[in-house]
Design an enzyme around this catalytic site. Structure first.
Site, PDB file in Angstrom:
ATOM      1  N   THR A 129       0.836  -1.207   0.000  1.00 30.12           N
ATOM      2  CA  THR A 129       0.000   0.000   0.000  1.00 30.12           C
ATOM      3  C   THR A 129       0.871   1.257   0.000  1.00 30.12           C
ATOM      4  O   THR A 129       1.997   1.222   0.476  1.00 30.12           O
ATOM      5  CB  THR A 129      -0.875  -0.043   1.264  1.00 30.12           C
ATOM      6  OG1 THR A 129      -1.810  -1.092   1.096  1.00 30.12           O
ATOM      7  CG2 THR A 129      -1.590   1.255   1.549  1.00 30.12           C
ATOM      8  N   ARG A 140     -14.282  -7.509  -0.148  1.00 35.16           N
ATOM      9  CA  ARG A 140     -13.466  -7.175   1.032  1.00 35.16           C
ATOM     10  C   ARG A 140     -12.859  -5.764   0.919  1.00 35.16           C
ATOM     11  O   ARG A 140     -12.322  -5.378  -0.105  1.00 35.16           O
ATOM     12  CB  ARG A 140     -12.351  -8.213   1.184  1.00 35.16           C
ATOM     13  CG  ARG A 140     -11.429  -7.994   2.404  1.00 35.16           C
ATOM     14  CD  ARG A 140     -10.184  -7.212   2.067  1.00 35.16           C
ATOM     15  NE  ARG A 140      -9.280  -7.113   3.209  1.00 35.16           N
ATOM     16  CZ  ARG A 140      -8.225  -6.292   3.241  1.00 35.16           C
ATOM     17  NH1 ARG A 140      -7.949  -5.516   2.224  1.00 35.16           N
ATOM     18  NH2 ARG A 140      -7.445  -6.247   4.302  1.00 35.16           N
ATOM     19  N   GLY A 180     -10.317  -3.044   3.097  1.00 36.25           N
ATOM     20  CA  GLY A 180      -9.369  -2.974   4.210  1.00 36.25           C
ATOM     21  C   GLY A 180      -9.492  -1.681   4.993  1.00 36.25           C
ATOM     22  O   GLY A 180     -10.521  -0.996   4.948  1.00 36.25           O
TER      23      GLY A 180
END
Ligand code: ASP
Length: 321
Positions: free
Chosen positions: A184, A212, A214
């Site tokens: 990231t 999903r 995060g």
């Protein structure tokens, strides 16, 4: 005039001496330095912390070395679903996108959400509709193709497991490979007026499914900025960062307990998060232009440049400056 500072990261993880040869190390050095210069230029020209953060993150998103924008990992369905958030510390304005596809620079879409949607967080198809309405160009899927990440996905696509940017021996799943990392990207900045901002952008985790999302696009978990306390961008195993509400927890320790930026980061990352089993790290600045790197993993791709003359690009080892 206030001190100004830009700090960036390109992910944390088991990043240790010996894992990169000299050529790869040079590539990371160049990538981080380029992004740092792009963002710092904005601050030098008396631009805002928000614009500096966006400029640095765009440069990182455009580089396939990182799991964001062009270098995003593959989902269970072989797609790229990206999350991003940007926050302005002066007025707590925030924009975020989750699970967006085919957008070259999700951080710019997040900024657009903040400025023009009347909302904070848009997801999936709705976020695409908004992007279209604002004239964003859509990139073809193969713009995001990257052989290394494709191979990582092929290894596990027939399982129910998900994993980090590189194979992870801490998450159940595939054959152990000690060289995993979280790829990231993020930036935090303090500008010449003493305003701060934070941004984070990610492709999430390889083989993720069920939409999903995060910690990165969630205000207060992976990203947070408030002139009164700090600006934070996190990287790590998102489920833990969500549960620990990491970025806002640090701001609370500063606001309500009077902790220093360094002490607050250390309490959360080196103690609370670590005890939960959450691996990763973060970058932080405050309105005085002070900064911190803090991580409980072996390393973190990181860099800083400030008007006080501080300048550093680093990957391994000690979080200390
Ligand atoms: N925090 C990100 C996520 O869980 C992953 C990362 O930092 O690389 O989506």
């Amino acid at each position: 005039m206030n001190n100004y500072t830009l700090v960036i990261h390109g992910g944390a993880g088991n990043i240790h001496p010996g894992m990169m040869d000299a050529a790869l190390e040079k590539e990371y050095q160049l990538a981080l330095q380029t992004a740092l210069n792009k963002g710092y230029q904005v601050l030098e020209q008396k631009g805002t912390a928000l614009d500096a953060v966006a400029a640095a993150i765009v440069a990182l998103e455009n580089n396939p070395l990182f799991n964001a924008g062009k270098g995003s990992v593959f989902t269970k369905k072989g797609l790229h679903e990206m999350d991003a958030c940007i926050m302005n510390g002066a007025d707590l304005q925030t924009g975020a996108v989750a699970g967006v596809r085919n957008i070259q620079n999700p951080i710019l879409l997040a900024k657009e959400v903040m400025l023009h949607s009347g909302h904070v967080l848009l997801s999936g198809n709705g976020a695409s509709e908004f992007a279209m309405s604002r004239g964003f160009a859509f990139m073809p899927d193969d713009y995001f193709y990257n052989k290394e990440r494709y191979d990582q996905w092929v290894d596990i696509r027939d399982t129910d497991f998900y994993q980090l940017d590189h194979k992870d021996d801490n998450l159940k799943g595939t054959a152990p490979n000690p060289d995993y990392k979280f790829g990231t990207v993020g930036a935090v900045a303090c500008d010449h007026q003493g305003h701060i901002a934070a941004g984070t952008s990610t492709g999430g985790m390889t083989n993720k499914r069920f939409g999903r999302i995060g910690d990165s696009p969630i205000v207060g978990a992976g990203t947070y900025a408030n002139d009164a306390t700090c600006a934070i961008s996190c990287t790590g195993h998102g489920e833990y960062f969500l549960r620990a509400v990491v970025a806002h927890d640090i701001a609370c320790l500063i606001e309500y307990k009077g902790l220093s930026l360094k002490a607050a980061c250390e309490v959360v990352v080196l103690d609370k998060l670590k005890k939960m089993g959450g691996e990763g790290g973060l970058i932080a600045v405050n309105a005085a232009g002070d900064y911190e790197f803090c991580f409980n993993s072996a390393g973190m791709y990181r860099a800083v440049k400030s008007s006080k003359g501080e300048e550093l690009v680093a990957y391994y080892g000690q979080a200390s400056k």
